[in-house]
Design a protein around this motif. Structure first.
Motif, mmCIF file in Angstrom:
data_model
loop_
_atom_site.group_PDB
_atom_site.id
_atom_site.type_symbol
_atom_site.label_atom_id
_atom_site.label_comp_id
_atom_site.label_asym_id
_atom_site.label_seq_id
_atom_site.Cartn_x
_atom_site.Cartn_y
_atom_site.Cartn_z
ATOM 1 N N GLY A 1 15.132 -0.496 -10.467
ATOM 2 C CA GLY A 1 15.137 -0.538 -9.210
ATOM 3 C C GLY A 1 14.963 0.767 -8.673
ATOM 4 N N VAL A 2 14.184 0.635 -7.327
ATOM 5 C CA VAL A 2 13.385 1.535 -6.636
ATOM 6 C C VAL A 2 13.706 1.318 -4.967
ATOM 7 N N SER A 3 14.297 2.367 -4.798
ATOM 8 C CA SER A 3 14.674 2.121 -2.913
ATOM 9 C C SER A 3 14.649 3.753 -2.440
ATOM 10 N N ALA A 4 14.174 3.648 -1.113
ATOM 11 C CA ALA A 4 14.161 4.821 -0.432
ATOM 12 C C ALA A 4 15.636 5.166 0.202
ATOM 13 N N GLY A 5 16.572 4.155 0.086
ATOM 14 C CA GLY A 5 17.785 4.349 0.449
ATOM 15 C C GLY A 5 18.733 5.027 -0.690
ATOM 16 N N SER B 1 16.519 7.240 -3.341
ATOM 17 C CA SER B 1 15.498 8.445 -2.546
ATOM 18 C C SER B 1 14.264 8.554 -3.283
ATOM 19 N N VAL B 2 13.647 7.607 -3.641
ATOM 20 C CA VAL B 2 12.439 7.449 -4.391
ATOM 21 C C VAL B 2 11.320 8.730 -4.013
ATOM 22 N N GLN B 3 11.238 8.815 -2.651
ATOM 23 C CA GLN B 3 10.349 9.519 -2.005
ATOM 24 C C GLN B 3 10.300 10.965 -2.385
ATOM 25 N N GLN C 1 0.916 -1.057 0.156
ATOM 26 C CA GLN C 1 0.078 0.015 -0.051
ATOM 27 C C GLN C 1 0.701 1.260 -0.050
ATOM 28 N N GLY C 2 0.503 2.106 -0.915
ATOM 29 C CA GLY C 2 1.427 3.375 -0.794
ATOM 30 C C GLY C 2 2.712 3.288 -1.691
ATOM 31 N N ARG C 3 2.745 2.179 -2.420
ATOM 32 C CA ARG C 3 4.212 1.598 -3.130
ATOM 33 C C ARG C 3 4.553 2.971 -3.954
ATOM 34 N N THR D 1 19.671 -1.207 -6.215
ATOM 35 C CA THR D 1 20.891 -2.119 -6.671
ATOM 36 C C THR D 1 20.995 -3.582 -6.186
ATOM 37 N N ARG D 2 20.936 -3.501 -4.896
ATOM 38 C CA ARG D 2 21.109 -4.683 -4.143
ATOM 39 C C ARG D 2 20.049 -5.822 -4.470
ATOM 40 N N GLY D 3 18.835 -5.276 -4.694
ATOM 41 C CA GLY D 3 17.658 -6.244 -5.177
ATOM 42 C C GLY D 3 17.950 -6.848 -6.412
ATOM 43 N N PRO E 1 11.232 -2.767 -6.410
ATOM 44 C CA PRO E 1 11.691 -2.202 -4.975
ATOM 45 C C PRO E 1 12.654 -3.070 -4.203
ATOM 46 N N GLU E 2 13.365 -2.378 -3.755
ATOM 47 C CA GLU E 2 14.428 -3.196 -2.711
ATOM 48 C C GLU E 2 13.698 -3.341 -1.112
ATOM 49 N N TYR E 3 13.747 -4.547 -0.895
ATOM 50 C CA TYR E 3 13.005 -4.680 0.511
ATOM 51 C C TYR E 3 14.157 -5.579 1.070
ATOM 52 N N ASN E 4 14.612 -5.031 2.289
ATOM 53 C CA ASN E 4 15.600 -5.847 3.042
ATOM 54 C C ASN E 4 16.601 -6.214 2.184
ATOM 55 N N HIS E 5 17.394 -5.391 1.222
ATOM 56 C CA HIS E 5 18.619 -5.923 0.569
ATOM 57 C C HIS E 5 18.122 -7.107 -0.710
#
Ligand code: FMN
Length: 190
Positions: free
Chosen positions: A111-115, A146-148, A19-21, A120-122, A81-85
């Motif tokens: 790849g999409v991440s907040a970090g 920093s996709v936000q 949700q909110g992806r 890239t790790r995903g 998206p990257e979830y827990n690397h």
């Protein structure tokens, strides 16, 4: 090479049900950039809308619509998206439901991440999975870190620099899709 007049079909697979992806505006942007190109048909395939049970796995639970989309596809853009690397579990669940449909087709990963590492790790973990499925990975990725902060409130891209990177990525993906289609249609597997 003799070009087939048939348009290439390159769907975009949105790889999360969260949700909110934030992967959703990224996937929409990829669909929009693909749609602008001549000779390409695309659509957004949302893993949240692929009705697979979660008490079984693999080709036994193939969804007919998703399987037909993968059969028709010449290439695939995976928004991951990257979830827990790593990558998202439900993305893998959906990918695992097909196999022959993917063989000798091109794939590129966004790849999409907040970090700060743009997923890239995903992506690195996803590449051997895609290879095992028979897909042919390209050597470009697109990374949204920093996709936000990447889109404004209306969903518009803030940094137009992304379009240059997407253009390079899609040029390579389309070349690979064309080349592999030619191979599937004209080159025998000895
Ligand atoms: C279970 C979970 C694990 C996450 N792990 C990471 C991570 O390892 N690295 C990172 O940069 N962001 C991580 N995030 C943040 C996501 O990358 C972030 O939500 C981003 O917007 C892409 O995912 P989304 O499409 O779900 O929004 C995680 C988010 C969730 C829900």
């Amino acid at each position: 090479m003799v070009e087939s007049p048939r348009p290439l079909f390159i769907p975009v697979l949105l790889g999360t049900v969260r949700q909110g992806r934030m992967s959703l505006p990224v996937a929409r942007l990829m669909v929009s950039e693909l749609s602008r190109r001549e000779g390409i048909e695309t659509e957004l395939i949302d893993v949240a809308r692929v009705p697979l049970p979660v008490d079984d796995a693999g080709e036994a639970i193939k969804d007919p619509l998703f399987a037909s989309q993968m059969s028709r596809a010449d290439a695939l853009v995976v928004v991951s998206p990257e979830y827990n690397h790593g990558y998202s579990g439900l993305l893998k669940h959906v990918l695992d439901s097909c196999l022959s449909e993917y063989i000798h087709k091109a794939v590129g990963v966004v790849g999409v991440s907040a970090g700060p590492f743009g997923g890239t790790r995903g992506i690195q973990d996803l590449l051997p999975v895609l290879r095992e499925l028979g897909l042919v990975t390209i050597f470009w990725d697109v990374n949204f870190s920093s996709v936000q902060g990447v889109f404004d409130e209306s969903g518009t891209l803030r940094d137009q620099g992304y379009l240059t990177r997407i253009d390079k990525f899609l040029k390579e993906l389309v070349w690979m899709a064309r080349t592999l289609r030619h191979g599937r249609e004209h080159v025998a597997l000895e």
